[in-house]
Design a protein around this motif. Structure first.
Motif, PDB file in Angstrom:
ATOM      1  N   TYR A  31       0.843  -1.260   0.011  1.00 44.96           N
ATOM      2  CA  TYR A  31      -0.097  -0.147   0.006  1.00 44.96           C
ATOM      3  C   TYR A  31       0.950   1.170  -0.066  1.00 44.96           C
ATOM      4  N   THR A  32       1.826   1.293   0.878  1.00 44.28           N
ATOM      5  CA  THR A  32       2.710   2.542   1.152  1.00 44.28           C
ATOM      6  C   THR A  32       3.565   2.562  -0.452  1.00 44.28           C
ATOM      7  N   ILE A  33       3.937   1.451  -0.933  1.00 43.10           N
ATOM      8  CA  ILE A  33       4.638   1.903  -2.303  1.00 43.10           C
ATOM      9  C   ILE A  33       3.593   2.071  -3.499  1.00 43.10           C
ATOM     10  N   CYS A  34       2.493   1.377  -3.627  1.00 48.48           N
ATOM     11  CA  CYS A  34       1.582   1.636  -4.700  1.00 48.48           C
ATOM     12  C   CYS A  34       0.964   2.945  -4.848  1.00 48.48           C
ATOM     13  N   LEU A  35       0.537   3.428  -3.535  1.00 53.39           N
ATOM     14  CA  LEU A  35      -0.457   4.570  -3.317  1.00 53.39           C
ATOM     15  C   LEU A  35       0.221   5.729  -4.116  1.00 53.39           C
ATOM     16  N   PRO A  36       1.425   6.201  -3.635  1.00 46.97           N
ATOM     17  CA  PRO A  36       1.981   7.380  -4.192  1.00 46.97           C
ATOM     18  C   PRO A  36       2.309   7.247  -5.966  1.00 46.97           C
ATOM     19  N   ILE A  37       2.377   6.036  -6.270  1.00 46.07           N
ATOM     20  CA  ILE A  37       2.423   5.882  -7.684  1.00 46.07           C
ATOM     21  C   ILE A  37       1.047   6.029  -8.372  1.00 46.07           C
ATOM     22  N   VAL A  38       0.225   5.523  -7.772  1.00 47.31           N
ATOM     23  CA  VAL A  38      -1.348   5.561  -8.512  1.00 47.31           C
ATOM     24  C   VAL A  38      -1.708   7.069  -8.301  1.00 47.31           C
ATOM     25  N   LEU A  39      -1.499   7.728  -7.217  1.00 46.84           N
ATOM     26  CA  LEU A  39      -2.038   9.062  -6.966  1.00 46.84           C
ATOM     27  C   LEU A  39      -1.113  10.074  -7.983  1.00 46.84           C
ATOM     28  N   SER A  40       0.289   9.812  -8.215  1.00 43.60           N
ATOM     29  CA  SER A  40       0.781  10.546  -9.208  1.00 43.60           C
ATOM     30  C   SER A  40       0.356  10.421 -10.734  1.00 43.60           C
ATOM     31  N   TYR A  41      -0.022   9.114 -10.983  1.00 36.48           N
ATOM     32  CA  TYR A  41      -0.666   9.040 -12.242  1.00 36.48           C
ATOM     33  C   TYR A  41      -1.918   9.773 -12.371  1.00 36.48           C
ATOM     34  N   ILE A  42      -2.794   9.750 -11.591  1.00 42.27           N
ATOM     35  CA  ILE A  42      -3.903  10.470 -11.449  1.00 42.27           C
ATOM     36  C   ILE A  42      -3.572  11.990 -11.570  1.00 42.27           C
ATOM     37  N   VAL A  43      -3.027  12.249 -10.998  1.00 43.45           N
ATOM     38  CA  VAL A  43      -2.449  13.920 -11.201  1.00 43.45           C
ATOM     39  C   VAL A  43      -2.109  14.355 -12.404  1.00 43.45           C
ATOM     40  N   TRP A  44      -1.211  13.433 -12.909  1.00 43.20           N
ATOM     41  CA  TRP A  44      -0.479  13.577 -14.340  1.00 43.20           C
ATOM     42  C   TRP A  44      -1.841  13.522 -15.325  1.00 43.20           C
ATOM     43  N   TYR A  45      -2.535  12.397 -15.192  1.00 43.25           N
ATOM     44  CA  TYR A  45      -3.607  12.331 -16.261  1.00 43.25           C
ATOM     45  C   TYR A  45      -4.707  13.496 -16.107  1.00 43.25           C
TER      46      TYR A  45
ATOM     47  N   LYS B 217      -3.979  16.679 -15.332  1.00 49.48           N
ATOM     48  CA  LYS B 217      -3.442  17.784 -15.638  1.00 49.48           C
ATOM     49  C   LYS B 217      -3.282  17.639 -17.450  1.00 49.48           C
ATOM     50  N   ASN B 218      -3.120  16.730 -17.848  1.00 50.30           N
ATOM     51  CA  ASN B 218      -3.049  16.478 -19.507  1.00 50.30           C
ATOM     52  C   ASN B 218      -4.505  16.679 -19.879  1.00 50.30           C
ATOM     53  N   GLN B 219      -5.500  16.214 -19.340  1.00 49.69           N
ATOM     54  CA  GLN B 219      -6.870  16.759 -19.664  1.00 49.69           C
ATOM     55  C   GLN B 219      -7.199  17.779 -19.682  1.00 49.69           C
ATOM     56  N   GLY B 220      -6.767  18.616 -18.433  1.00 54.59           N
ATOM     57  CA  GLY B 220      -6.675  19.943 -18.622  1.00 54.59           C
ATOM     58  C   GLY B 220      -6.292  20.875 -19.936  1.00 54.59           C
ATOM     59  N   ARG B 221      -5.094  20.521 -20.257  1.00 54.73           N
ATOM     60  CA  ARG B 221      -4.523  21.027 -21.333  1.00 54.73           C
ATOM     61  C   ARG B 221      -5.262  20.938 -22.691  1.00 54.73           C
ATOM     62  N   ALA B 222      -5.793  19.555 -22.948  1.00 59.05           N
ATOM     63  CA  ALA B 222      -6.562  19.428 -23.943  1.00 59.05           C
ATOM     64  C   ALA B 222      -7.866  20.109 -23.976  1.00 59.05           C
ATOM     65  N   ARG B 223      -8.539  20.115 -22.954  1.00 57.81           N
ATOM     66  CA  ARG B 223      -9.724  20.675 -22.696  1.00 57.81           C
ATOM     67  C   ARG B 223      -9.295  22.432 -23.145  1.00 57.81           C
ATOM     68  N   ASP B 224      -8.383  22.770 -22.628  1.00 58.48           N
ATOM     69  CA  ASP B 224      -8.056  24.417 -22.819  1.00 58.48           C
ATOM     70  C   ASP B 224      -7.952  24.509 -24.316  1.00 58.48           C
ATOM     71  N   ALA B 225      -7.016  23.678 -25.002  1.00 58.39           N
ATOM     72  CA  ALA B 225      -6.813  23.524 -26.396  1.00 58.39           C
ATOM     73  C   ALA B 225      -7.972  23.577 -27.309  1.00 58.39           C
TER      74      ALA B 225
END
Length: 107
Positions: free
Chosen positions: A9-23, A25-33
């Motif tokens: 849990y302590t290893i996977c949680l930061p990885i999953v949360l980082s991926y969600i934040v990255w995803y 942010k990328n959706q926000g850029r596409a929406r702005d475009a």
């Protein structure tokens, strides 16, 4: 067994949360475009209406209504600038209610 889940849990949680934040942010850029592209298309269409009817001094009712709908959507998307001046000038044009003349002026 409990220790295994705690470590996983302590290893996977930061990885999953980082991926969600990255995803997200990328959706926000596409929406702005997309918003920028739609705003430019609306602006281009309103300029076309302005260049067609402002020199004539009259505008058919259907074109006036369509211009105002385009303008409202343009403003909702955050558009501003020269189109505001065009809207003011379009509002000052004489509305043409002659059905025969309106049919001739259609694009």
């Amino acid at each position: 067994m409990y220790e295994f889940f705690r470590i996983t849990y302590t290893i996977c949680l930061p990885i999953v949360l980082s991926y969600i934040v990255w995803y997200l942010k990328n959706q926000g850029r596409a929406r702005d475009a997309n918003f920028s592209g739609i705003t430019l298309l609306l602006e281009t269409e309103m300029i076309r209406y302005y260049e067609r009817y402002a020199p004539v001094g009259t505008i058919p009712i259907y074109a006036y209504e369509h211009f105002m709908e385009l303008y409202a959507t343009y403003c909702q998307l955050g558009g501003h600038g020269i189109v505001d001046k065009m809207k003011t000038e379009i509002e000052q044009l004489q509305l043409n209610t002659n059905k025969a003349l309106n049919d001739k002026q259609k694009f």
